[in-house]
Motif scaffolding. Structure first.
Motif, PDB file in Angstrom:
ATOM      1  N   GLU A  55      26.076  31.848 122.635  1.00  0.00           N
ATOM      2  CA  GLU A  55      27.412  31.707 121.788  1.00  0.00           C
ATOM      3  C   GLU A  55      27.526  32.202 120.286  1.00  0.00           C
ATOM      4  O   GLU A  55      28.338  32.482 119.652  1.00  0.00           O
ATOM      5  CB  GLU A  55      27.398  30.044 121.731  1.00  0.00           C
ATOM      6  N   PHE A  56      26.007  32.618 119.860  1.00  0.00           N
ATOM      7  CA  PHE A  56      26.126  33.059 118.524  1.00  0.00           C
ATOM      8  C   PHE A  56      26.295  34.567 118.384  1.00  0.00           C
ATOM      9  O   PHE A  56      26.732  35.024 117.498  1.00  0.00           O
ATOM     10  CB  PHE A  56      24.807  32.776 117.677  1.00  0.00           C
ATOM     11  N   PHE A  57      26.578  35.261 119.434  1.00  0.00           N
ATOM     12  CA  PHE A  57      27.100  36.450 119.509  1.00  0.00           C
ATOM     13  C   PHE A  57      28.400  36.601 120.171  1.00  0.00           C
ATOM     14  O   PHE A  57      29.094  37.560 120.180  1.00  0.00           O
ATOM     15  CB  PHE A  57      26.211  37.654 119.746  1.00  0.00           C
ATOM     16  N   GLN A  58      28.600  35.890 121.436  1.00  0.00           N
ATOM     17  CA  GLN A  58      29.700  35.814 122.073  1.00  0.00           C
ATOM     18  C   GLN A  58      30.890  35.410 121.662  1.00  0.00           C
ATOM     19  O   GLN A  58      32.066  35.728 122.016  1.00  0.00           O
ATOM     20  CB  GLN A  58      29.623  35.325 123.445  1.00  0.00           C
ATOM     21  N   ALA A  59      30.739  34.635 120.407  1.00  0.00           N
ATOM     22  CA  ALA A  59      31.955  33.950 119.857  1.00  0.00           C
ATOM     23  C   ALA A  59      32.806  35.152 119.384  1.00  0.00           C
ATOM     24  O   ALA A  59      34.002  34.911 119.318  1.00  0.00           O
ATOM     25  CB  ALA A  59      31.458  32.914 118.682  1.00  0.00           C
ATOM     26  N   HIS A  60      32.136  36.307 118.872  1.00  0.00           N
ATOM     27  CA  HIS A  60      32.821  37.402 118.589  1.00  0.00           C
ATOM     28  C   HIS A  60      33.255  38.488 119.655  1.00  0.00           C
ATOM     29  O   HIS A  60      34.395  38.711 119.671  1.00  0.00           O
ATOM     30  CB  HIS A  60      31.905  38.334 117.554  1.00  0.00           C
ATOM     31  N   GLY A  61      32.248  38.499 120.483  1.00  0.00           N
ATOM     32  CA  GLY A  61      32.392  39.359 121.508  1.00  0.00           C
ATOM     33  C   GLY A  61      33.499  39.175 122.479  1.00  0.00           C
ATOM     34  O   GLY A  61      34.329  40.204 123.016  1.00  0.00           O
ATOM     35  N   HIS A  62      33.952  37.928 122.658  1.00  0.00           N
ATOM     36  CA  HIS A  62      35.115  38.037 123.726  1.00  0.00           C
ATOM     37  C   HIS A  62      36.413  37.973 123.082  1.00  0.00           C
ATOM     38  O   HIS A  62      37.356  38.166 123.736  1.00  0.00           O
ATOM     39  CB  HIS A  62      34.974  36.234 124.357  1.00  0.00           C
ATOM     40  N   LEU A  63      36.470  38.194 121.853  1.00  0.00           N
ATOM     41  CA  LEU A  63      37.736  38.507 121.167  1.00  0.00           C
ATOM     42  C   LEU A  63      37.998  39.936 121.068  1.00  0.00           C
ATOM     43  O   LEU A  63      39.046  40.391 120.662  1.00  0.00           O
ATOM     44  CB  LEU A  63      37.784  38.112 119.782  1.00  0.00           C
ATOM     45  N   SER A  64      37.097  40.847 121.499  1.00  0.00           N
ATOM     46  CA  SER A  64      37.174  42.397 121.405  1.00  0.00           C
ATOM     47  C   SER A  64      36.696  42.993 122.633  1.00  0.00           C
ATOM     48  O   SER A  64      36.076  42.505 123.356  1.00  0.00           O
ATOM     49  CB  SER A  64      36.542  42.854 120.172  1.00  0.00           C
ATOM     50  N   LEU A  65      37.439  44.380 122.897  1.00  0.00           N
ATOM     51  CA  LEU A  65      37.025  44.983 124.011  1.00  0.00           C
ATOM     52  C   LEU A  65      35.830  46.111 123.614  1.00  0.00           C
ATOM     53  O   LEU A  65      35.447  46.978 124.212  1.00  0.00           O
ATOM     54  CB  LEU A  65      38.179  46.109 124.386  1.00  0.00           C
ATOM     55  N   PHE A  66      35.287  45.928 122.369  1.00  0.00           N
ATOM     56  CA  PHE A  66      34.358  46.667 121.776  1.00  0.00           C
ATOM     57  C   PHE A  66      33.101  46.710 122.589  1.00  0.00           C
ATOM     58  O   PHE A  66      32.580  47.956 123.256  1.00  0.00           O
ATOM     59  CB  PHE A  66      33.933  46.158 120.350  1.00  0.00           C
ATOM     60  N   GLY A  67      32.528  45.731 123.112  1.00  0.00           N
ATOM     61  CA  GLY A  67      31.540  45.651 124.057  1.00  0.00           C
ATOM     62  C   GLY A  67      31.588  46.182 125.528  1.00  0.00           C
ATOM     63  O   GLY A  67      31.026  47.023 125.938  1.00  0.00           O
ATOM     64  N   ASN A  68      33.033  45.951 125.620  1.00  0.00           N
ATOM     65  CA  ASN A  68      33.463  46.543 127.189  1.00  0.00           C
ATOM     66  C   ASN A  68      33.126  48.076 127.279  1.00  0.00           C
ATOM     67  O   ASN A  68      33.180  48.811 128.034  1.00  0.00           O
ATOM     68  CB  ASN A  68      34.931  45.891 127.418  1.00  0.00           C
ATOM     69  N   ILE A  69      34.025  48.521 126.015  1.00  0.00           N
ATOM     70  CA  ILE A  69      33.932  50.102 125.847  1.00  0.00           C
ATOM     71  C   ILE A  69      32.481  50.728 125.944  1.00  0.00           C
ATOM     72  O   ILE A  69      32.301  51.613 126.418  1.00  0.00           O
ATOM     73  CB  ILE A  69      34.621  50.403 124.461  1.00  0.00           C
ATOM     74  N   LEU A  70      31.802  49.872 125.274  1.00  0.00           N
ATOM     75  CA  LEU A  70      30.230  50.545 125.474  1.00  0.00           C
ATOM     76  C   LEU A  70      29.609  50.248 126.798  1.00  0.00           C
ATOM     77  O   LEU A  70      28.952  51.128 127.201  1.00  0.00           O
ATOM     78  CB  LEU A  70      29.395  49.659 124.302  1.00  0.00           C
ATOM     79  N   GLU A  71      29.877  49.196 127.271  1.00  0.00           N
ATOM     80  CA  GLU A  71      29.510  48.920 128.801  1.00  0.00           C
ATOM     81  C   GLU A  71      29.828  50.087 129.806  1.00  0.00           C
ATOM     82  O   GLU A  71      29.275  50.584 130.424  1.00  0.00           O
ATOM     83  CB  GLU A  71      29.976  47.554 129.362  1.00  0.00           C
ATOM     84  N   TRP A  72      31.292  50.305 129.650  1.00  0.00           N
ATOM     85  CA  TRP A  72      31.791  51.307 130.690  1.00  0.00           C
ATOM     86  C   TRP A  72      31.383  52.620 130.207  1.00  0.00           C
ATOM     87  O   TRP A  72      31.167  53.223 131.138  1.00  0.00           O
ATOM     88  CB  TRP A  72      33.350  51.203 130.293  1.00  0.00           C
ATOM     89  N   THR A  73      31.084  53.111 128.923  1.00  0.00           N
ATOM     90  CA  THR A  73      30.465  54.216 128.584  1.00  0.00           C
ATOM     91  C   THR A  73      29.262  54.496 129.180  1.00  0.00           C
ATOM     92  O   THR A  73      28.705  55.587 129.653  1.00  0.00           O
ATOM     93  CB  THR A  73      30.700  54.495 127.141  1.00  0.00           C
ATOM     94  N   ALA A  74      28.232  53.519 129.067  1.00  0.00           N
ATOM     95  CA  ALA A  74      26.879  53.328 129.460  1.00  0.00           C
ATOM     96  C   ALA A  74      27.004  53.768 131.048  1.00  0.00           C
ATOM     97  O   ALA A  74      26.080  54.542 131.633  1.00  0.00           O
ATOM     98  CB  ALA A  74      25.960  52.403 128.895  1.00  0.00           C
TER      99      ALA A  74
END
Length: 509
Positions: A55-74
């Motif tokens: 929860e200490f990093f997903q609180a931010h993560g679920h509000l943005s596609l930033f992590g998804n963009i990195l995942e898709w790129t990798a």
């Protein structure tokens, strides 16, 4: 690709400046806010990572596609997440310089002004935006690395009245950084209003209405209390009364100079120069007024909206405008002037970068080892401990001199109890995490000096904890397969089932 004057963008030169910026300012994955963004992206790519306290990093993560963009790129490139982060960092740095070129191209007529602005910006791009807690550009990848070039591109397009570009840039920015889009919408609304007033056309302001609709919910007209108050007040830059005189100078002086830009008939400038110079003044003043209002006791829950983050954008644009004017007036028939401005600044910023990360390489490319003893310890952990391991680390480790603010989760790829500083920043934005954060960070305070008995007590409170990192000598009786350069990685002693007394937490966010 062409700029607003119909000429081709100097992409090769801007690419060269991107490499220069990397050398001047460095690259450090997993530092500062990277401790929040990197684990979120790594967990998307490898769901088995971080089984505890997400929860200490997903609180931010679920509000943005930033992590998804990195995942898709990798997944698309078959690169590791660490190399994906570096690749996107370089691309975002290049995109920032391109968007800055488009902005100065809309504001200035002559190449000397444009190149002076771009060279100076390249030299100082990691300077702080007054006392906002932000740098103009971070030497690591976060969602701001994407939102900043998109914001500048949107403003350049708005000044040129290319509204389709503006809409697309705003939409993409909103999906990547919902907080920063609010400032872009606000400034766009100010520009819209000033244009309507100038032409005396009374029309509604849909941009401002959209911005109001984006305000978050869950705020209360009561003072912050308990653990949340501690987390909120740990961010002293949220509160204007904590600002020193030089912070106020860094905030008010650009607004005064922008007023001079607006009122003066400066050579070599285009109409967009005056337009943006004027718009930034009410943008900044309203932000200051809101920040002052939120400092009152009944409204302090609203301070986490951080209205003064507008000065990230104001400072960035001000640097470009001021450097452009200097180039226009001083570089005519003096081709050496832009470099005379930029080179000393670049040397100074390089020295600042080395002082900020004295124990680390200037450019920390992905590797299995590091010259930094703390980072080297975390890399050993990522290669030699189970993926479901849960670590206890001294909650104040971020301020230890050797760490160079490298985050534990981001580099070790392992779960950990909450730390005081970086997770405290998350709590300042998400109050529901405050009690859990306080319990965890208190439980590991002073851990580097725990004895075996204290580790057993920690195990009673948090049975999921299986490993620990100690900065210093390991206590007698602990099994520590890694002991190098003043760091020890040890197994936390196991307990009998009858000894377990778990605290009330939410370990899987």
């Amino acid at each position: 690709m062409k700029d607003s004057t119909g000429g081709r963008l100097p992409l090769l030169r801007l690419a060269g400046l991107t490499v220069a910026a990397l050398c001047i300012h460095g690259y450090h994955s997993g530092v500062e806010d990277g401790e929040i963004y990197v684990p979120a992206a790594k967990k998307l790519l490898h769901p088995e990572l971080y089984p505890y306290a997400t929860e200490f990093f997903q609180a931010h993560g679920h509000l943005s596609l930033f992590g998804n963009i990195l995942e898709w790129t990798a997944k698309l490139t078959h690169l590791s997440m660490d190399w994906t982060l570096f690749g996107w960092f370089m691309l975002s740095l290049f995109a920032t310089l391109v968007s800055c070129w488009l902005f100065v191209d809309a504001c200035f007529s002559h190449a000397r002004a444009k190149w002076t602005a771009i060279l100076v910006f390249t030299a100082v791009l990691t300077m702080p935006a007054t006392n906002t807690g932000l740098l103009l550009i971070d030497p690591y990848l976060t969602s701001r690395s994407f939102s900043t070039p998109l914001t500048i591109f949107a403003l350049a397009s708005l000044l040129e009245k290319r509204y389709a570009r503006v809409a697309i840039a705003m939409l993409v920015t909103a999906t990547i950084h919902p907080q920063m889009i609010a400032y872009l919408l606000f400034l766009a609304g100010v520009i819209y209003i000033t244009e309507r007033v100038k032409t005396r056309v009374p029309e509604p302001v849909p941009v401002l209405a959209s911005a109001i609709g984006m305000l978050p919910t869950g705020f209360h007209f009561t003072p912050a209390t308990g653990p949340y108050r501690e987390a909120l007040y740990s961010r002293d830059y949220f509160f204007l009364y904590n600002w020193s005189w030089y912070h106020w100078l860094g905030m008010l002086a650009p607004l005064a100079i922008l007023a001079w830009f607006w009122k003066s008939d400066l050579r070599g400038t285009q109409p967009a120069f005056k337009q943006i110079s004027f718009a930034l003044i009410p943008f900044g003043l309203i932000s200051i007024a809101l920040a002052a209002l939120f400092c009152s006791g009944e409204l302090e829950m609203f301070v986490r909206l951080q209205p003064l983050r507008s000065f990230h954008l104001i400072t960035l644009l001000f640097v470009l405008l001021l450097a452009g004017i200097a180039g226009e007036y001083l570089a005519k028939r003096r081709n050496w002037v832009p470099l005379a401005f930029a080179v000393p600044l670049a040397i100074g910023m390089f020295l600042v970068a080395r002082q900020t990360y004295p124990n680390s390489a200037q450019v920390e490319l992905p590797s299995r080892t590091s010259s930094n003893p703390w980072v080297n310890t975390l890399l050993w952990i990522s290669q030699n401990t189970p993926t479901n391991a849960v670590f206890a680390v001294d909650s104040r480790y971020f301020k230890d001199e050797p760490t160079d603010v490298h985050g534990f989760r981001a580099i070790s790829e392992r779960s950990a109890l909450a730390d005081y500083y970086k997770d405290g920043g998350v709590v300042s934005l998400f109050p529901a995490l405050a009690v859990e954060w306080k319990q965890m960070s208190d439980a590991t305070y002073g851990l580097n000096h725990f004895n075996e008995s204290q580790f057993r007590d920690l195990k009673k409170a948090y049975p999921d904890v299986t490993w620990t990192v100690i900065h210093g000598s390991a206590p007698a009786g602990m099994q520590c397969p890694y002991q190098q350069n003043s760091y020890s990685v040890c197994r936390v002693p196991a307990l009998n089932a009858s000894a377990v007394k778990p605290v009330a937490t939410n370990p899987v966010g």
